[in-house]
Scaffold this motif. Structure first.
Motif, PDB file in Angstrom:
ATOM      1  N   GLU A   1       0.811  -1.217   0.000  1.00 10.60           N
ATOM      2  CA  GLU A   1       0.000   0.000   0.000  1.00 10.60           C
ATOM      3  C   GLU A   1       0.843   1.265   0.000  1.00 10.60           C
ATOM      4  O   GLU A   1       0.312   2.367   0.112  1.00 10.60           O
ATOM      5  CB  GLU A   1      -0.934   0.000   1.210  1.00 10.60           C
ATOM      6  CG  GLU A   1      -1.926  -1.168   1.209  1.00 10.60           C
ATOM      7  CD  GLU A   1      -2.818  -1.164   2.435  1.00 10.60           C
ATOM      8  OE1 GLU A   1      -2.591  -0.303   3.333  1.00 10.60           O
ATOM      9  OE2 GLU A   1      -3.733  -1.998   2.500  1.00 10.60           O
ATOM     10  N   GLY A   2       2.165   1.100  -0.084  1.00 13.42           N
ATOM     11  CA  GLY A   2       3.042   2.266  -0.134  1.00 13.42           C
ATOM     12  C   GLY A   2       3.370   2.863   1.218  1.00 13.42           C
ATOM     13  O   GLY A   2       3.893   3.974   1.299  1.00 13.42           O
ATOM     14  N   ARG A   3       3.104   2.144   2.301  1.00 15.42           N
ATOM     15  CA  ARG A   3       3.422   2.619   3.644  1.00 15.42           C
ATOM     16  C   ARG A   3       4.711   1.931   4.106  1.00 15.42           C
ATOM     17  O   ARG A   3       4.972   0.785   3.782  1.00 15.42           O
ATOM     18  CB  ARG A   3       2.279   2.316   4.621  1.00 15.42           C
ATOM     19  CG  ARG A   3       0.992   3.053   4.285  1.00 15.42           C
ATOM     20  CD  ARG A   3      -0.140   2.586   5.191  1.00 15.42           C
ATOM     21  NE  ARG A   3       0.109   2.888   6.591  1.00 15.42           N
ATOM     22  CZ  ARG A   3      -0.217   4.038   7.179  1.00 15.42           C
ATOM     23  NH1 ARG A   3      -0.805   4.996   6.470  1.00 15.42           N
ATOM     24  NH2 ARG A   3       0.032   4.234   8.461  1.00 15.42           N
ATOM     25  N   ILE A   4       5.484   2.664   4.877  1.00 14.95           N
ATOM     26  CA  ILE A   4       6.745   2.093   5.365  1.00 14.95           C
ATOM     27  C   ILE A   4       6.519   1.458   6.736  1.00 14.95           C
ATOM     28  O   ILE A   4       5.564   1.783   7.436  1.00 14.95           O
ATOM     29  CB  ILE A   4       7.862   3.158   5.423  1.00 14.95           C
ATOM     30  CG1 ILE A   4       7.445   4.349   6.289  1.00 14.95           C
ATOM     31  CG2 ILE A   4       8.209   3.609   4.014  1.00 14.95           C
ATOM     32  CD1 ILE A   4       7.992   4.324   7.693  1.00 14.95           C
ATOM     33  N   THR A   5       7.393   0.525   7.101  1.00 13.93           N
ATOM     34  CA  THR A   5       7.286  -0.165   8.376  1.00 13.93           C
ATOM     35  C   THR A   5       8.470   0.190   9.263  1.00 13.93           C
ATOM     36  O   THR A   5       9.575   0.468   8.779  1.00 13.93           O
ATOM     37  CB  THR A   5       7.243  -1.689   8.190  1.00 13.93           C
ATOM     38  OG1 THR A   5       8.417  -2.108   7.475  1.00 13.93           O
ATOM     39  CG2 THR A   5       6.008  -2.105   7.404  1.00 13.93           C
ATOM     40  N   ALA A   6       8.234   0.174  10.562  1.00  9.69           N
ATOM     41  CA  ALA A   6       9.278   0.425  11.547  1.00  9.69           C
ATOM     42  C   ALA A   6       9.185  -0.638  12.633  1.00  9.69           C
ATOM     43  O   ALA A   6       8.095  -0.952  13.113  1.00  9.69           O
ATOM     44  CB  ALA A   6       9.130   1.815  12.160  1.00  9.69           C
ATOM     45  N   THR A   7      10.320  -1.205  13.005  1.00 10.42           N
ATOM     46  CA  THR A   7      10.364  -2.251  14.019  1.00 10.42           C
ATOM     47  C   THR A   7      10.750  -1.656  15.365  1.00 10.42           C
ATOM     48  O   THR A   7      11.680  -0.844  15.457  1.00 10.42           O
ATOM     49  CB  THR A   7      11.388  -3.335  13.639  1.00 10.42           C
ATOM     50  OG1 THR A   7      11.007  -3.933  12.406  1.00 10.42           O
ATOM     51  CG2 THR A   7      11.478  -4.404  14.716  1.00 10.42           C
ATOM     52  N   PHE A   8      10.025  -2.071  16.402  1.00 10.66           N
ATOM     53  CA  PHE A   8      10.373  -1.737  17.777  1.00 10.66           C
ATOM     54  C   PHE A   8      10.456  -3.045  18.562  1.00 10.66           C
ATOM     55  O   PHE A   8       9.541  -3.864  18.490  1.00 10.66           O
ATOM     56  CB  PHE A   8       9.332  -0.820  18.419  1.00 10.66           C
ATOM     57  CG  PHE A   8       9.250   0.541  17.796  1.00 10.66           C
ATOM     58  CD1 PHE A   8      10.019   1.589  18.269  1.00 10.66           C
ATOM     59  CD2 PHE A   8       8.395   0.774  16.720  1.00 10.66           C
ATOM     60  CE1 PHE A   8       9.943   2.847  17.686  1.00 10.66           C
ATOM     61  CE2 PHE A   8       8.312   2.031  16.135  1.00 10.66           C
ATOM     62  CZ  PHE A   8       9.089   3.068  16.614  1.00 10.66           C
ATOM     63  N   GLU A   9      11.539  -3.250  19.273  1.00  9.09           N
ATOM     64  CA  GLU A   9      11.686  -4.419  20.126  1.00  9.09           C
ATOM     65  C   GLU A   9      11.580  -3.987  21.580  1.00  9.09           C
ATOM     66  O   GLU A   9      12.406  -3.204  22.066  1.00  9.09           O
ATOM     67  CB  GLU A   9      13.023  -5.119  19.888  1.00  9.09           C
ATOM     68  CG  GLU A   9      13.177  -6.383  20.738  1.00  9.09           C
ATOM     69  CD  GLU A   9      14.547  -7.036  20.592  1.00  9.09           C
ATOM     70  OE1 GLU A   9      14.685  -8.204  20.996  1.00  9.09           O
ATOM     71  OE2 GLU A   9      15.468  -6.372  20.073  1.00  9.09           O
ATOM     72  N   ILE A  10      10.561  -4.468  22.263  1.00  7.80           N
ATOM     73  CA  ILE A  10      10.365  -4.149  23.676  1.00  7.80           C
ATOM     74  C   ILE A  10      10.827  -5.342  24.500  1.00  7.80           C
ATOM     75  O   ILE A  10      10.264  -6.430  24.404  1.00  7.80           O
ATOM     76  CB  ILE A  10       8.894  -3.824  23.982  1.00  7.80           C
ATOM     77  CG1 ILE A  10       8.435  -2.624  23.145  1.00  7.80           C
ATOM     78  CG2 ILE A  10       8.704  -3.541  25.469  1.00  7.80           C
ATOM     79  CD1 ILE A  10       6.953  -2.322  23.275  1.00  7.80           C
ATOM     80  N   ILE A  11      11.864  -5.142  25.280  1.00 12.31           N
ATOM     81  CA  ILE A  11      12.406  -6.201  26.117  1.00 12.31           C
ATOM     82  C   ILE A  11      11.899  -6.023  27.541  1.00 12.31           C
ATOM     83  O   ILE A  11      11.989  -4.931  28.112  1.00 12.31           O
ATOM     84  CB  ILE A  11      13.941  -6.194  26.092  1.00 12.31           C
ATOM     85  CG1 ILE A  11      14.443  -6.605  24.705  1.00 12.31           C
ATOM     86  CG2 ILE A  11      14.511  -7.132  27.149  1.00 12.31           C
ATOM     87  CD1 ILE A  11      15.947  -6.619  24.580  1.00 12.31           C
ATOM     88  N   THR A  12      11.353  -7.086  28.109  1.00 18.39           N
ATOM     89  CA  THR A  12      10.929  -7.100  29.505  1.00 18.39           C
ATOM     90  C   THR A  12      11.914  -7.935  30.297  1.00 18.39           C
ATOM     91  O   THR A  12      12.155  -9.094  29.975  1.00 18.39           O
ATOM     92  CB  THR A  12       9.517  -7.697  29.657  1.00 18.39           C
ATOM     93  OG1 THR A  12       8.589  -6.940  28.872  1.00 18.39           O
ATOM     94  CG2 THR A  12       9.067  -7.656  31.113  1.00 18.39           C
TER      95      THR A  12
END
Length: 294
Positions: free
Chosen positions: A242-253
């Motif tokens: 769809e032409g949208r970019i993705t961003a990854t976030f890693e949440i560590i507990t």
């Protein structure tokens, strides 16, 4: 960092989705523990969202007094009805053995001396006290980091750090052990977020007070040519259908306990009273156990 959080106070509520995920992970960890915590401290409480979310869960019955704290007076003014403190996470004003539980949601990845903070937290906890913290891990913003680095090399012929490094899960569990925590556990939660444009992502980072905090960051800012090339690279490599970019976030507990004599301890090597072969119901051969064959 305090001034950065103050500037972000007005936009914080609009960019809280990652912290909500971190709070959800924290409450999940807390709900699995059958223990009462009379005095709890939340480090970096921001707008008091954790306290409000906690009050709406069964885990609230496990927590007596919740003390909320933050560097930012502007955010502290938005907190819930819990006890409030303005303090620096790297200089805790609590005596030894004074707290039962310490919580932190997405604040400790910005401190200068994480090992020192963990040591202070452990000292402030009573024996058999618990620490639960969430922070961004090494996969966080990997797409943005890569595109910024390549764009700056192309445009300026060199690269300066634009995003602070994040700890890896394996490093954190070793750090918990080195700072004296018992039975440390580290879990990783990867979140992929979709944006219409990389600049929208960067605006969210600023609203969350997650823009560059490095002391030795490049003196030259992100000019138009650099941002344009970074945007081109981002769309080329990380755009969806769809032409949208993705961003990854890693949440560590990460969680760990202060030592107490009642806690389970590993047996000394050679102290077992039952052989493994007997427990498995097999014969012990020359090279260990083997299933008996007819």
């Amino acid at each position: 960092m305090a001034s950065r959080r103050n500037r972000a106070a007005n936009g914080f509520a609009q960019a809280h989705f990652l912290r909500e995920r971190a709070i959800e992970d924290t409450l999940l960890t807390l709900s699995a523990i059958n223990r009462q915590f009379d005095v709890a401290l939340e480090l970096g409480s921001g707008d008091g969202r954790f306290g409000r979310e906690l009050a709406n869960t069964p885990a609230a019955a496990k927590v007596g007094l919740l003390i909320e704290s933050d560097l930012s007076p502007a955010l502290s003014a938005q907190q819930s009805g819990a006890a409030r403190l303005i303090l620096d996470e790297e200089s805790l004003p609590f005596g030894d053995d004074s707290l039962n539980l310490v919580i932190s949601t997405l604040s400790l990845h910005t401190v200068n001396d994480l090992p020192g903070v963990l040591v202070q937290i452990r000292r402030a906890l009573q024996p058999d006290g618990l620490f639960i913290g969430t922070l961004f891990g090494g996969e966080t913003l990997k797409e943005l980091r890569g595109c910024l680095m390549e764009a700056e090399i192309e445009v300026r012929g060199g690269y300066g750090p634009r995003i602070a490094p994040f700890a890896e899960g394996g490093d954190l569990i070793d750090l918990m052990k080195r700072t004296g925590f018992q039975m440390p556990v580290v879990d990783s939660d990867r979140v992929t977020v979709s944006y219409e444009h990389p600049l929208r992502l960067m605006a969210d980072l600023r609203a969350m007070a997650e823009s560059n905090i490095l002391h030795d960051r490049p003196r030259k800012g992100l000019n138009r040519a650099l941002l344009q090339r970074m945007t081109e690279l981002y769309f080329e490599r990380f755009a969806d259908d769809e032409g949208r970019i993705t961003a990854t976030f890693e949440i560590i507990t990460l969680s760990g306990w202060k030592a107490h004599e009642s806690q389970q301890k590993p047996l000394r090597p050679g102290s077992a009273k039952t052989r493994l072969a007997d427990a498995l119901g097999v014969k012990e051969g020359r090279f260990g156990t083997a299933n008996e064959r007819e």
